[in-house]
Structure formats: C-alpha cells, structure tokens
Design an enzyme around this catalytic site. Sequence first.
Site, PDB file in Angstrom:
ATOM      1  N   GLU A 169       0.799  -1.240   0.000  1.00  0.00           N
ATOM      2  CA  GLU A 169       0.000   0.000   0.000  1.00  0.00           C
ATOM      3  C   GLU A 169       0.828   1.286   0.000  1.00  0.00           C
ATOM      4  OE1 GLU A 169      -2.664  -0.353   3.326  1.00  0.00           O
ATOM      5  OE2 GLU A 169      -3.723  -2.057   2.466  1.00  0.00           O
ATOM      6  N   GLU A 282      -6.052 -10.944  -1.244  1.00  0.00           N
ATOM      7  CA  GLU A 282      -6.868 -10.738  -0.026  1.00  0.00           C
ATOM      8  C   GLU A 282      -8.358 -10.681  -0.355  1.00  0.00           C
ATOM      9  OE1 GLU A 282      -5.443  -7.377   2.248  1.00  0.00           O
ATOM     10  OE2 GLU A 282      -3.341  -7.818   1.820  1.00  0.00           O
TER      11      GLU A 282
HETATM   12  C1  XIL Z   1      -6.025  -6.330   8.425  1.00  0.00           C
HETATM   13  C2  XIL Z   1      -6.327  -7.465   9.386  1.00  0.00           C
HETATM   14  O1  XIL Z   1      -7.230  -8.354   8.778  1.00  0.00           O
HETATM   15  C3  XIL Z   1      -6.899  -6.900  10.671  1.00  0.00           C
HETATM   16  O2  XIL Z   1      -7.032  -7.938  11.635  1.00  0.00           O
HETATM   17  C4  XIL Z   1      -5.983  -5.813  11.226  1.00  0.00           C
HETATM   18  O3  XIL Z   1      -6.585  -5.227  12.328  1.00  0.00           O
HETATM   19  C5  XIL Z   1      -5.706  -4.747  10.184  1.00  0.00           C
HETATM   20  O4  XIL Z   1      -5.186  -5.381   9.019  1.00  0.00           O
HETATM   21  N1  XIL Z   1      -4.959  -4.821   3.716  1.00  0.00           N
HETATM   22  C6  XIL Z   1      -3.902  -5.559   4.178  1.00  0.00           C
HETATM   23  C7  XIL Z   1      -4.070  -6.430   5.356  1.00  0.00           C
HETATM   24  O5  XIL Z   1      -2.833  -5.588   3.534  1.00  0.00           O
HETATM   25  O6  XIL Z   1      -2.890  -6.565   6.097  1.00  0.00           O
HETATM   26  C8  XIL Z   1      -5.179  -5.921   6.238  1.00  0.00           C
HETATM   27  O7  XIL Z   1      -5.380  -6.857   7.290  1.00  0.00           O
HETATM   28  C9  XIL Z   1      -6.433  -5.726   5.446  1.00  0.00           C
HETATM   29  C10 XIL Z   1      -6.223  -4.688   4.375  1.00  0.00           C
END
Ligand code: XIL
Length: 373
Positions: A169, A282
Amino acid sequence: MRNNIGQWPTKHIDRRTFLLAAGAGIAAASVQVSRADEPSETPLRQRAEKKGLVFGTEVNAGPLFSLKQYQDAVLRDAAMIVPENEMKWRPTQPTARQSNYFNADRIAKFAKDNMLLLRGHTAVWHQNPPAWTKDIIGSDDGQTLVLDHARELINHFRGRVMEWDVVNEAIAPEDDMPDNLRNWAPYNKGGIDFIADCFHAAREADPNANLYYNDYSVYYQNQGHRRDAILSFLEKLKSKGAPIDGFGIQSHLIANAEFDENVYRRFLSEVADLGLKIRATELDVSDVRLEPDIKLRDTIVAAHTKQYLDVLFNEPAVVGLVTWGMTDRFSWLHKGWPRKDHLRQRCLPLDDNFAKKPMWYAIADAFDHAPSR
Ligand code: XIL
C-alpha cells in the site's frame, strides 16, 4: 437440474431477488453452469491445481490452533496460507530490542507440516510499525530502520516463505506527493529509490522467495487514478532494476460497485506486460451496500465474485487467488467496515458456522472455467 453455482438452491431465490441482483449491475446470468462431470464438492485447492493455479487463504493463529473446524476448513480447501497479522512489524518486534516470532513461527510450522505454501505479509507497510518506532521513522534514520526490519524479518523466514509482500500500500494519489507515493516519512525522503532498496534488501535476505508489491482499489470504475498511479509506479520500480516478481492485488471487493470487465482486463494485461506475475491476495466481498436479506446478499456477493474471478483467471499472468479468510466468523470487515444495520457481513466462502455459501461455489465455478496454465 443442476443449478447455477454448484449447489446453490436457485429455485428458492425469488424473482424479486434476481431482479435486484441484476439491477445492481451484477451479471448474475453470466454465472456459468458447472460441468456435469465435476463433483461439486471437490475442494478449491484441487480445482485450482487442475488449472495450474493456486488457491490459498489468510489464517489467524488464534482460531487456527484452537478451533478444529477452522483448521479443517483451511486444510480442506487451501494449498497456500498467509498470516493475517502475525508477520507484521508490531507483533514481531514489540520493543526495539525484542523480536517475537512465536505465532508467525507456529503458522510457518503448520504450513510445513501440512505441505502448504506460505506467503509472507508484510515487510514494509506504513500502517503497522510498533509505537517505539514512531520518532525514529520520522527522523533521518527512518529509512535504515525500515530496511533493517525488512531484512531481519525476511531473513528469519528464509527458505520457509515462498513469496513476500515486500511493500504494501505505498500508493496514495490523494496524498498529493511525488510519484503518487503515500505521505509517509521514508517514502517522502527516499522516494521510489527507497522502495527499490526494500526489494533489494528482500532479495538478499531470501534469494529464493518471490517478491511482490501489494496494493488495493484497482477494480472499479472510479479507481482509474489508482490504476494509472500503480502502473506507472510499477514501471518505474522495474526500470530502476528493483527485483520485483509480482503484483499482489488485494481484491477487497464491494458488492454493488461499478465493475467494468474490459477496464479490468486491460489493467491486468498492462501489469502482465511489465513482466510481472499477478496474484489476488486478499479477496473478500463486502456487502455493506446491500439490503439485509441474507439470500439476496449471498446471491449478489457470489455473482460479483464469479464475475471478478472470470476476468482475473483469463489473464495468463495470474498465478492464483488467496481469500482474506475462509469463514465470515473471523473477517476483519465486521470491525473494519461495519454495516449500518449492525448485521454481520457475509463476505467470505464459508458462513459463521463453516457452511459453504454461494460464494464458495462461485469460486469453485470460476476455477472450473479458468483456462489452464
Ligand atoms: C487487516 C487485518 O485483517 C486486521 O485484523 C488488522 O486489524 C488490520 O489489518 N490490507 C492488508 C491487510 O494488507 O494486512 C489488512 O489486514 C487488510 C487490508
């Protein structure tokens, strides 16, 4: 007669629901009929493997090591796992002098014991530095601190992680900084050269791991500025000689958002033209914009999943799909993006009780119809 998405009982979904799904811009009708010879319960990992693809899921150490149903669900469907939070900076280095890989190591061992591929997530991410790093990151030593962390983390898992999200990101056009980089001190100071350094550090720390840049929001009509920014960023990163192997597309989707298959297809092929592999890293589908009715939500979420994955799997550079969890029960979206009516989101392949939902069958169907690699 066999229904649209595996065992999804279409005959129980009324006409109004279908019209609403169609009205939402979702190509429910494009969901294809499974091949008659395909056993509809065949696990996702086998369907993926048949096409030269990999299906994986995010896991969380809590339920993974305490809830048998959860572990069974992972082992049934996934060929690859990625820890939800356990490899992030905050949990792995709670103080300046102390590393804690307890949960991440347990997950790595679980992967090895069960012959699962392991993704590493993530070495460099503006959102997760531990509190003790705050002042250092803002100082002249910030870049060194982040690079040292990436090196140590990736080195710790050397030989165990097949693929790293090295940087996560980094693009935020809304921050109005050079090269659309996020307004974060190490990026402000080092620019894309610093990000290239992160990739070099990762390659040194584990020469055999595939190295990915991972980012979000490149799917929908109103995200063209992010697609452009990320493409030009990846191009610059490559031209600087950064050892990058792939682009991870998070795929946190929104049921009811405006998705243009041609625009997305073109974007994927432009990423592929840079010589990068692509993985959806994801996937989940938020239903925050949908009415409360469960069948309606499941219908639209499944149709959107299928529509998205059909485009994705048609791009030859795509190597696989990882969902951000198998079950709604532990989805980050309940906290991260709650529905206004406080109902639980139905965003993942299995429901709160580990039963397969239409989304599971939509993924199965998309693998079944994917071209072979
Ligand atoms: C999220 C997790 O699922 C949560 O438990 C945590 O509180 C915050 O992060 N993009 C990403 C992930 O790259 O690492 C994130 O995961 C969700 C969005």
